[in-house]
Design a protein around this motif. Sequence first.
Motif, PDB file in Angstrom:
ATOM      1  N   SER A 273       0.823  -1.207   0.000  1.00 25.77           N
ATOM      2  CA  SER A 273       0.000   0.000   0.000  1.00 25.77           C
ATOM      3  C   SER A 273       0.857   1.257   0.000  1.00 25.77           C
ATOM      4  O   SER A 273       0.592   2.216  -0.728  1.00 25.77           O
ATOM      5  N   LEU A 274       1.910   1.252   0.813  1.00 22.21           N
ATOM      6  CA  LEU A 274       2.772   2.428   0.919  1.00 22.21           C
ATOM      7  C   LEU A 274       3.606   2.630  -0.338  1.00 22.21           C
ATOM      8  O   LEU A 274       3.920   3.768  -0.710  1.00 22.21           O
ATOM      9  N   THR A 275       3.964   1.560  -1.015  1.00 25.89           N
ATOM     10  CA  THR A 275       4.680   1.693  -2.284  1.00 25.89           C
ATOM     11  C   THR A 275       3.785   2.355  -3.324  1.00 25.89           C
ATOM     12  O   THR A 275       4.205   3.277  -4.037  1.00 25.89           O
ATOM     13  N   SER A 276       2.555   1.911  -3.396  1.00 28.02           N
ATOM     14  CA  SER A 276       1.602   2.551  -4.301  1.00 28.02           C
ATOM     15  C   SER A 276       1.414   4.019  -3.934  1.00 28.02           C
ATOM     16  O   SER A 276       1.393   4.895  -4.802  1.00 28.02           O
ATOM     17  N   GLY A 277       1.316   4.288  -2.637  1.00 30.08           N
ATOM     18  CA  GLY A 277       1.107   5.655  -2.182  1.00 30.08           C
ATOM     19  C   GLY A 277       2.297   6.561  -2.378  1.00 30.08           C
ATOM     20  O   GLY A 277       2.148   7.790  -2.435  1.00 30.08           O
ATOM     21  N   ALA A 278       3.479   5.994  -2.483  1.00 30.22           N
ATOM     22  CA  ALA A 278       4.684   6.809  -2.643  1.00 30.22           C
ATOM     23  C   ALA A 278       5.000   7.128  -4.097  1.00 30.22           C
ATOM     24  O   ALA A 278       5.609   8.167  -4.388  1.00 30.22           O
ATOM     25  N   PHE A 279       4.604   6.245  -5.024  1.00 32.75           N
ATOM     26  CA  PHE A 279       5.106   6.374  -6.391  1.00 32.75           C
ATOM     27  C   PHE A 279       4.037   6.622  -7.452  1.00 32.75           C
ATOM     28  O   PHE A 279       4.346   6.694  -8.644  1.00 32.75           O
ATOM     29  N   ALA A 280       2.784   6.788  -7.036  1.00 36.83           N
ATOM     30  CA  ALA A 280       1.751   7.188  -7.983  1.00 36.83           C
ATOM     31  C   ALA A 280       2.121   8.546  -8.574  1.00 36.83           C
ATOM     32  O   ALA A 280       2.658   9.422  -7.879  1.00 36.83           O
ATOM     33  N   ALA A 281       1.859   8.702  -9.873  1.00 36.72           N
ATOM     34  CA  ALA A 281       2.187   9.951 -10.582  1.00 36.72           C
ATOM     35  C   ALA A 281       3.664  10.313 -10.420  1.00 36.72           C
ATOM     36  O   ALA A 281       4.031  11.485 -10.327  1.00 36.72           O
ATOM     37  N   SER A 282       4.513   9.302 -10.375  1.00 35.26           N
ATOM     38  CA  SER A 282       5.963   9.488 -10.223  1.00 35.26           C
ATOM     39  C   SER A 282       6.319  10.241  -8.942  1.00 35.26           C
ATOM     40  O   SER A 282       7.309  10.964  -8.880  1.00 35.26           O
ATOM     41  N   GLY A 283       5.490  10.059  -7.911  1.00 34.21           N
ATOM     42  CA  GLY A 283       5.742  10.732  -6.645  1.00 34.21           C
ATOM     43  C   GLY A 283       5.355  12.196  -6.640  1.00 34.21           C
ATOM     44  O   GLY A 283       5.497  12.873  -5.614  1.00 34.21           O
ATOM     45  N   GLN A 284       4.849  12.696  -7.758  1.00 32.52           N
ATOM     46  CA  GLN A 284       4.455  14.112  -7.851  1.00 32.52           C
ATOM     47  C   GLN A 284       2.994  14.243  -7.415  1.00 32.52           C
ATOM     48  O   GLN A 284       2.105  14.530  -8.210  1.00 32.52           O
ATOM     49  N   ASN A 285       2.793  14.020  -6.154  1.00 26.92           N
ATOM     50  CA  ASN A 285       1.457  13.923  -5.611  1.00 26.92           C
ATOM     51  C   ASN A 285       1.484  14.501  -4.211  1.00 26.92           C
ATOM     52  O   ASN A 285       2.255  14.046  -3.365  1.00 26.92           O
ATOM     53  N   CYS A 286       0.661  15.498  -3.967  1.00 23.95           N
ATOM     54  CA  CYS A 286       0.689  16.136  -2.655  1.00 23.95           C
ATOM     55  C   CYS A 286       0.358  15.170  -1.531  1.00 23.95           C
ATOM     56  O   CYS A 286       0.739  15.399  -0.387  1.00 23.95           O
ATOM     57  N   LEU A 287      -0.335  14.078  -1.848  1.00 31.22           N
ATOM     58  CA  LEU A 287      -0.676  13.074  -0.840  1.00 31.22           C
ATOM     59  C   LEU A 287       0.356  11.957  -0.752  1.00 31.22           C
ATOM     60  O   LEU A 287       0.215  11.041   0.055  1.00 31.22           O
ATOM     61  N   GLY A 288       1.373  11.997  -1.590  1.00 34.57           N
ATOM     62  CA  GLY A 288       2.331  10.915  -1.670  1.00 34.57           C
ATOM     63  C   GLY A 288       3.052  10.657  -0.358  1.00 34.57           C
ATOM     64  O   GLY A 288       3.450  11.578   0.353  1.00 34.57           O
ATOM     65  N   VAL A 289       3.232   9.385  -0.037  1.00 30.02           N
ATOM     66  CA  VAL A 289       3.939   8.994   1.192  1.00 30.02           C
ATOM     67  C   VAL A 289       5.411   9.376   1.073  1.00 30.02           C
ATOM     68  O   VAL A 289       6.065   9.056   0.080  1.00 30.02           O
ATOM     69  N   GLN A 290       5.932  10.056   2.084  1.00 29.00           N
ATOM     70  CA  GLN A 290       7.333  10.473   2.041  1.00 29.00           C
ATOM     71  C   GLN A 290       8.148   9.914   3.210  1.00 29.00           C
ATOM     72  O   GLN A 290       9.300   9.543   3.033  1.00 29.00           O
ATOM     73  N   ARG A 291       7.537   9.853   4.408  1.00 25.74           N
ATOM     74  CA  ARG A 291       8.242   9.358   5.594  1.00 25.74           C
ATOM     75  C   ARG A 291       7.427   8.228   6.230  1.00 25.74           C
ATOM     76  O   ARG A 291       6.232   8.391   6.462  1.00 25.74           O
ATOM     77  N   ILE A 292       8.081   7.099   6.502  1.00 18.84           N
ATOM     78  CA  ILE A 292       7.409   5.962   7.120  1.00 18.84           C
ATOM     79  C   ILE A 292       8.104   5.638   8.439  1.00 18.84           C
ATOM     80  O   ILE A 292       9.317   5.419   8.477  1.00 18.84           O
ATOM     81  N   PHE A 293       7.315   5.600   9.508  1.00 19.79           N
ATOM     82  CA  PHE A 293       7.849   5.296  10.835  1.00 19.79           C
ATOM     83  C   PHE A 293       7.351   3.908  11.248  1.00 19.79           C
ATOM     84  O   PHE A 293       6.144   3.657  11.315  1.00 19.79           O
ATOM     85  N   ILE A 294       8.310   2.994  11.535  1.00 16.44           N
ATOM     86  CA  ILE A 294       7.992   1.592  11.790  1.00 16.44           C
ATOM     87  C   ILE A 294       8.445   1.211  13.200  1.00 16.44           C
ATOM     88  O   ILE A 294       9.560   1.559  13.615  1.00 16.44           O
ATOM     89  N   GLU A 295       7.581   0.483  13.914  1.00 11.50           N
ATOM     90  CA  GLU A 295       7.985   0.000  15.231  1.00 11.50           C
ATOM     91  C   GLU A 295       9.257  -0.840  15.107  1.00 11.50           C
ATOM     92  O   GLU A 295       9.377  -1.704  14.234  1.00 11.50           O
ATOM     93  N   SER A 296      10.201  -0.586  15.982  1.00 12.99           N
ATOM     94  CA  SER A 296      11.541  -1.182  15.885  1.00 12.99           C
ATOM     95  C   SER A 296      11.526  -2.700  15.824  1.00 12.99           C
ATOM     96  O   SER A 296      12.348  -3.325  15.128  1.00 12.99           O
ATOM     97  N   SER A 297      10.597  -3.324  16.546  1.00  8.49           N
ATOM     98  CA  SER A 297      10.580  -4.789  16.617  1.00  8.49           C
ATOM     99  C   SER A 297      10.307  -5.444  15.269  1.00  8.49           C
ATOM    100  O   SER A 297      10.649  -6.613  15.065  1.00  8.49           O
TER     101      SER A 297
END
Length: 480
Positions: A273-297
């Motif tokens: 889901s996040l890959t789709s959200g980051a690279f739609a329209a070549s990333g030229q998307n105001c809603l595009g995912v830029q920073r992902i915070f993941i629980e360390s475990s």
Amino acid sequence: MATKTAGRKMLLGGEWVDREDRIPVYDPENGEQIDSVPAAAKEDMEYAIQVAEEGAAIAESLTVRERMDILNKAAAYIDERREEFAETIAKEGSKTINEARGEAKRAAETLRLGAEEARRLTGESINFDQMPGNENRMGYYYHFPVGVIAAITPFNDPLNLVAHKVSPGIAAGNAMIVKPATETPLSALKLAEALVHAGLPKKVLTVITGRGRDIGDTLVESSKVNMISFTGGLETGEAIAKKAGLKKLSMELGSNSPAIVMADTDLKKAADSLTSGAFAASGQNCLGVQRIFIESSVYDEFKKHMTKAVSSVKLGRKLSEDTDMGPLINEKEAKRVQEWVEEALDAGGNILAGGKREGALYHPTLLENVPEDATIVKEEVFGPVVMIFPVDSLDEAITRSNQVNYGLQAGIFTKNIDAAMKAARRLHVGGVMINDSSDFRIDAMPFGGVKGSGLGREGVAFAIEEMSEKRIICFKLEDF
């Protein structure tokens, strides 16, 4: 029969006109010129504003039924020619043909939403007798149009983002002056073609093509323009606000969207889901995912899924059915993204996938270990780059998500309702998507942000509220 003018003339006060000075339109994939449009001069904009004043009176006089019929007919026009519209979107911009088809479909839906919401633009009665001494008063309020609205639109959604301004503007009874992005004017002209075909009266709509430096200030500074609806970068938005004077402003100014991945979620689904959200329209998307915070475990496991998903994004020709991502809007932007990535690498970051540029094409890129003070962490990259960061808790993820001067939308992946609600309440954004990336939107929902992400809300029903005013009517009854 519709006049086939898109890409060759501009719609100036309801008339298709040409100019000797022209602006070429290029396909960013290969740099080939695909068309040209008139380069409007200051005098053209002054005329457009003058005609729009007359158009505002015409637009206000349209009945609700007439506004509805025009918008519905324009939507049907797009639907009947969806492939033609999609090819225009894909050729002049960065979208693949499949993304462009989706945008054309959405633009028709946006126009239909305007038709539906026109009938819902109602007022309500007011109980004046709630205040002692006013027992003989009664009344109500209703909405009336703002007047002349300037709509300044970006290149990344060259059809639907124009529709998101024009549809509510017409539904509310306003005259519209559209200044599309210089790189992608053809789609806006095709939308104008649809509205002319649908019977929109002359003078109600102008779609004026030209260079911002030649006509922009004339538009935003005019006292005859009652509202500016702008979608674009923060720096440009701030400049417009300073020049605009006393008028209504609605601004969507981009983002630096965060996503949070909790340990209890399905990590592969989240990565996809996040890959789709980051690279739609070549990333030229105001809603595009830029920073992902993941629980360390689960950071290492998620990193594997995300790296695989990003590496599988298929690059190719935009008109190919199996292409996932094409080029950026031009090579200059691709070079800027490259510079930001190189700065991040010099500061200690490392590449997990991508990191390569070929002309205007920048490969889908996944970074980790990027320091917080890097430009690519603080600012909107508006390109195909996403970063991952481990965090020890949800509180840390929320705090770091909020550390930038943007707040459009965010996403969180979790099965824990308490975690989801905590994020929804504490993330400083205009929208929180639960178990989805930040890159989710339907055209009927309120859309906008806080901080540097803008002012006001789009989404047709909510934009109509912005594009109208409330007028109070009060009757004092002599014999009551």
